[in-house]
Enzyme design. Structure first.
Site, mmCIF file in Angstrom:
data_model
loop_
_atom_site.group_PDB
_atom_site.id
_atom_site.type_symbol
_atom_site.label_atom_id
_atom_site.label_comp_id
_atom_site.label_asym_id
_atom_site.label_seq_id
_atom_site.Cartn_x
_atom_site.Cartn_y
_atom_site.Cartn_z
ATOM 1 N N LYS A 1 0.824 -1.221 0.316
ATOM 2 C CA LYS A 1 0.031 -0.026 0.058
ATOM 3 C C LYS A 1 0.888 1.091 -0.060
ATOM 4 O O LYS A 1 0.524 2.118 -0.827
ATOM 5 C CB LYS A 1 -0.922 0.029 1.203
ATOM 6 C CG LYS A 1 -1.893 -1.182 1.351
ATOM 7 C CD LYS A 1 -2.931 -1.130 2.517
ATOM 8 C CE LYS A 1 -1.972 -1.153 3.910
ATOM 9 N NZ LYS A 1 -1.515 -2.493 4.127
ATOM 10 N N ARG B 1 -10.220 0.590 8.204
ATOM 11 C CA ARG B 1 -9.795 -0.986 8.780
ATOM 12 C C ARG B 1 -10.786 -1.410 9.500
ATOM 13 O O ARG B 1 -10.534 -2.724 9.744
ATOM 14 C CB ARG B 1 -8.566 -0.771 9.476
ATOM 15 C CG ARG B 1 -7.280 -0.760 8.801
ATOM 16 C CD ARG B 1 -6.253 -0.725 9.735
ATOM 17 N NE ARG B 1 -4.973 -1.536 9.697
ATOM 18 C CZ ARG B 1 -3.933 -1.074 8.997
ATOM 19 N NH1 ARG B 1 -3.886 0.088 8.452
ATOM 20 N NH2 ARG B 1 -2.884 -1.779 8.979
ATOM 21 N N ARG C 1 11.956 -6.519 5.482
ATOM 22 C CA ARG C 1 11.982 -4.898 5.893
ATOM 23 C C ARG C 1 12.274 -4.658 7.365
ATOM 24 O O ARG C 1 13.111 -3.701 7.785
ATOM 25 C CB ARG C 1 10.751 -4.239 5.597
ATOM 26 C CG ARG C 1 10.783 -2.856 5.788
ATOM 27 C CD ARG C 1 9.356 -2.213 5.560
ATOM 28 N NE ARG C 1 8.163 -2.576 6.510
ATOM 29 C CZ ARG C 1 6.843 -2.111 6.162
ATOM 30 N NH1 ARG C 1 6.643 -1.445 5.156
ATOM 31 N NH2 ARG C 1 6.023 -2.636 7.216
ATOM 32 N N ARG D 1 11.025 -0.552 12.370
ATOM 33 C CA ARG D 1 9.565 -0.763 12.839
ATOM 34 C C ARG D 1 9.319 -1.886 13.675
ATOM 35 O O ARG D 1 9.594 -3.090 13.398
ATOM 36 C CB ARG D 1 8.579 -0.800 11.896
ATOM 37 C CG ARG D 1 8.007 0.460 11.201
ATOM 38 C CD ARG D 1 7.355 0.354 9.966
ATOM 39 N NE ARG D 1 5.915 -0.357 10.382
ATOM 40 C CZ ARG D 1 4.907 -0.525 9.422
ATOM 41 N NH1 ARG D 1 5.095 0.147 8.352
ATOM 42 N NH2 ARG D 1 3.666 -0.922 9.853
ATOM 43 N N ARG E 1 -0.968 -9.343 13.073
ATOM 44 C CA ARG E 1 -1.278 -8.213 12.050
ATOM 45 C C ARG E 1 -2.088 -8.684 11.070
ATOM 46 O O ARG E 1 -3.465 -8.201 10.610
ATOM 47 C CB ARG E 1 -0.165 -7.599 11.482
ATOM 48 C CG ARG E 1 0.379 -6.332 12.513
ATOM 49 C CD ARG E 1 1.786 -5.980 12.162
ATOM 50 N NE ARG E 1 1.814 -5.300 10.884
ATOM 51 C CZ ARG E 1 3.116 -4.742 10.299
ATOM 52 N NH1 ARG E 1 4.069 -5.456 10.621
ATOM 53 N NH2 ARG E 1 2.801 -4.253 9.022
#
Ligand code: AP5
Length: 200
Positions: free
Chosen positions: A14, A89, A128, A134, A146
């Site tokens: 996204k 969401r 990542r 993160r 998640r």
């Protein structure tokens, strides 16, 4: 004004595709994830509250996120339109967004949903996590949580838009450029339709 939602599970691309879409079509990018991370960096009360949820891979409460979007819509009233990334969401967020837009006599034009398998998502996010800093990317358990939250609370939101004929599903695996081309094709079809409507 042309308002798009870029929809999809965590790691589906996204953010990557949003950067390209806003540049090409001159939209205002509203990413609730980025806004929340900025609140955390700025050590605001909202950020401290949100961090507890984000670190565990849970959703931040609806009222917090809706309030944030409300003030962003006020700040950016002009432009070609908005690109919503990571919002809505939940069903409550989708209904709130419709209400906020209708107060401005606007609506969502199109919802572009990126489809990527769970294993590919986990692979991307773990990779990542090696460099991103993160906290929600570093641990496979949190990444899978998640995804579980997405399947339970977020994926059903797609049908909210599907019944209005606004949902377009796009394969989110392959090269970034090929995916961007598929998204652009859908956007341009919608733009042509808008133009046709205004001519009529
Ligand atoms: P958020 O920041 O929205 O994160 P997310 O949805 O989990 O998605 P990501 O940013 O991880 O992935 P993405 O789909 O943007 O993919 P990206 O382009 O980065 O939300 C984080 C948290 O904030 C939530 O868990 C929640 O706690 C909270 N939150 C946010 N919004 C909320 C809301 N509305 N309500 C409640 N809580 C909310 O790509 C991922 C990786 O894949 C990158 O490394 C990228 O380089 C790579 N990649 C991209 N495309 C490709 C490709 N085609 N092939 C290979 N790799 C690719």
């Amino acid at each position: 004004m042309f308002n798009i939602i870029l929809f999809g599970p965590p790691g589906s691309g996204k953010g990557t595709q949003s950067d390209k879409i806003v540049e090409k079509y001159g939209l205002v990018h509203l990413s609730t994830g980025n806004l929340l991370r900025q609140e955390i960096t700025d050590r605001t009360d909202l950020g401290l509250k949100a961090k507890n949820f984000m670190d565990k891979g849970q959703l931040v409460p609806d009222e917090v996120v809706i309030g944030m979007i409300d003030s962003c819509l006020e700040k950016h009233n002009a432009g070609n339109g908005f690109l919503f990334d990571g919002f809505p969401r939940t069903a409550a967020q989708a209904e709130a967004l419709d209400k906020l837009l209708s107060l401005k006599k606007k609506s969502i034009s199109k919802v572009l949903a990126l489809e990527v398998s769970e294993e590919e998502l986990v692979k991307r996010l773990l990779k990542r996590g090696e460099t991103s800093g993160r906290t929600d990317d570093t641990n496979e358990g949190i990444i899978r949580n998640r995804y579980t939250v997405y399947k339970k609370d977020t994926e059903p939101v797609a049908s909210y838009y599907e019944q209005d004929g606004k949902l377009v599903r796009v394969k989110g695996e392959g090269s970034v450029d090929d995916i961007f081309e598929a998204l652009s094709t859908s956007i341009e079809a919608e733009l042509r339709e808008h133009k046709a409507l205004s001519i009529d």
